[in-house]
Motif scaffolding. Structure first.
Motif: not given
Length: 595
Positions: A188-211
């Motif tokens: 399978r594809i191995v997923y990895y995260e080195s950060s959480r949250g996003c500095p941007f506020r794109c209105s279509y994306c849920l990642s903008s909620i975690d500022k």
């Protein structure tokens, strides 16, 4: 007590990092009470239902996303019938919003985990164990619904936000896999995260909620990346929302990957190309071809649309960065567009498409707006005249600027881009075909219309047959160019395939067979082009089978589309070497032979 965490993935090759991370953070003592179950949306509902029942869980937790939510709801209804005493918990982005409506419509659901889940799940597990010990079989669900755990909602209401964790507190769950799990994840594809949250506020994306941006320490990241490198994992996909939003963090990771390259592992990053600085571009230019691939969300090139969706992006440095990376030729670039955004009508989207297509990415994804619960786009849907599918994937149907008919046109273009461009089967043919149209969009639309008339959207043609279809398309639209495209398609075909049988669309070159046989014999005696084959001990007959030689009357091999349309003064031979392939496109190396 057994807490069964269930993930239903879009494909077998995908995995669900969330359930592994929840188990990892729960700690060693609590881990014995957790069991994981992964399925795909391609499993029959009855299969999943039966398997969950046989596992005999005491509590079930579902990881909910737009691609699996309909199936999760269906399973929940049936599980409640056959296991009414077993509480069911939801988590994940699809369950984190409008939980009141979720409880109202789904009486089987006892609890919803909202947002980041590791800390919430551990407390839920601890308190569930206490309740389980004290329970009467008939009231376990009721007792669970009365728990007041921060980061959850029950039928009694929302119990408050939970502070986000430091990224360094989250265990590296791959090191905690059992032998069986490790064997399954090897495919399978191995997923990895080195950060959480996003500095941007794109209105279509849920990642903008975690500022808030939280970074995993570089010391930990390097140690964990080395784990993947030591195991020769084929691909590690970083799921950081904007990987290069912190330049120091990105540089440190890219430097480590460059210095510790094992020659096998590929690393995938989702980035904002306009943020790349000269130091990062210089570093990326040093990467082994195939070591890194970049996904770049352009979404639109319409300035008014970019402003409306709150997407901070400067197109000039983006185009410059993409061009610089393309010129080096060592990194696969995947560029995204989204149809259905505010102020983007059909003409505007055509312009966005042509802008991105001209950047020559290895893949161009023409996606359609998903109206996600909790996003600003969802809250402003009436203002935008935004109609979308009621059931997941909540895909746009029409807007104030795009009609449903427009969306259907774009769907045809999307399918043709996927079939003919993203397949990388027609890298020399498509640029020449584009010269015969007003532009790239018009070319793909005409292909889509042809596909529709021929019924190919209903009965999907085999991969090899698409060359013949493209030639038939050219014959209908531009009959005078048939022989040119016959050769272009032949070149593209042998660029990827060392075919044993000659394709029907290729012209007959049997009169050259003896001359080609003599060429291979000469290579065996005095090797020039095929020196490495001779050094490995192969004779002329073996070299003949392992490579391919073709003759052309047009300059189809040249890098410029206009030159490929020019006819040669005489037949020109091209030798395709399949032992040497481009690591990005898998195309064979080729040599123009002087006779």
């Amino acid at each position: 007590m057994k807490f069964l965490l269930v993930a239903i993935n879009a494909k077998y090759i995908h995995s669900n990092p969330a359930i592994y991370s929840l188990r990892g953070y729960a700690g060693k003592e609590l881990r014995e009470h957790i069991e994981l179950a992964e399925y795909t949306i391609n499993h029959r509902m009855e299969q999943i239902l039966s398997d969950i029942y046989k596992r005999k869980p005491d509590i079930i937790g579902f990881s909910c996303y737009i691609w699996n939510y309909s199936l999760v709801l269906q399973l929940t209804r049936e599980l409640h019938k056959i296991m009414p005493q077993v509480p069911i918990c939801f988590g994940g982005p699809e369950a984190s919003f409008e939980y009141e409506k979720l409880f109202e419509e789904n009486p089987a659901v006892s609890l919803v985990m909202l947002g980041e889940g590791e800390g919430t799940f551990r407390e839920l597990l601890e308190k569930s164990l206490e309740v389980f010990e004290e329970r009467e079989d008939s009231c376990f669900c009721e007792k669970l619904e009365k728990l007041c755990i921060r980061g959850t909602a029950t039928r009694n209401g929302f119990h408050g936000d939970r502070e986000p964790l430091s990224m360094d507190e989250i265990p590296f769950y791959y090191a905690l896999l059992s032998e069986q799990e490790e064997a399954e994840n090897a495919h399978r594809i191995v997923y990895y995260e080195s950060s959480r949250g996003c500095p941007f506020r794109c209105s279509y994306c849920l990642s903008s909620i975690d500022k808030t941006i939280r970074l995993r320490s570089i010391e930990l990241v390097e140690k964990e990346l080395q784990y993947f490198l030591d195991k020769n994992v084929p691909q590690v996909k970083f799921i950081d929302r904007t990987f290069n939003c912190n330049h120091e963090h990105a540089l440190a990771i890219w430097n480590y990957i460059l210095e510790h390259d094992n020659g096998v592992t590929n690393f995938h990053f989702e980035i904002s190309a306009d943020l790349l600085n000269e130091e990062e571009l210089e570093l990326l230019s040093k990467m082994r071809p195939g070591l890194v691939q970049l996904e770049i969300g352009v979404q639109t090139t319409n300035p008014q649309t970019l402003k409306e969706i709150r997407r901070r992006m400067d197109l000039t440095p983006l185009k410059k960065a993409v061009a610089k990376i393309y010129s080096v030729g060592n990194i696969h670039q995947h560029l995204d567009l989204i149809a259905g955004l505010p102020y983007e009508d059909l003409e505007s989207f055509k312009a966005s498409f042509k802008d991105v297509y001209a950047m020559k990415p290895q893949q161009l994804q023409l996606g359609f707006l998903k109206v996600l619960k909790g996003s600003e786009m969802y809250l402003r849907k009436e203002e935008y005249g935004l109609a979308y599918q009621t059931e997941p994937m909540y895909e746009v149907l029409y807007t104030n600027w795009l009609s449903y008919a427009d969306i259907q046109e774009l769907k045809k273009v999307e399918e043709m881009v996927e079939t003919f461009y993203n397949s990388n089967q027609f890298t020399h043919t498509l640029p020449v075909l584009e010269q015969l149209f007003e532009g790239s969009y018009e070319m793909f639309l005409a292909l889509g219309d042809y596909y529709e008339r021929q019924g190919y959207f209903v009965v999907t043609p085999a991969r090899a047959h698409k060359y013949q279809i493209l030639l038939a398309f050219v014959k209908e639209y531009f009959g005078e160019y048939t022989e040119l495209f016959r050769e272009l398609l032949t070149f593209d075909y042998y660029l990827r395939e060392n075919a044993k049988s000659r394709p029907d669309f290729a012209r007959d070159i049997s009169i050259f067979r003896q001359e080609m046989t003599d060429y291979y014999k000469k290579q065996e005696e005095e090797p020039t082009v095929l020196k490495t084959y001779v050094e490995k001990g192969y004779d002329s007959k073996q070299m003949f089978r392992m490579t391919h030689m073709e003759t052309f009357r047009y300059c189809v091999w040249t890098p410029f589309a206009e030159q490929r349309m020019q006819k040669n003064a005489a037949e020109t031979w091209v030798l395709f070497d399949y032992d040497k392939r481009n690591p990005l496109t898998y195309e064979a190396n080729y040599y123009v032979i002087t006779r």
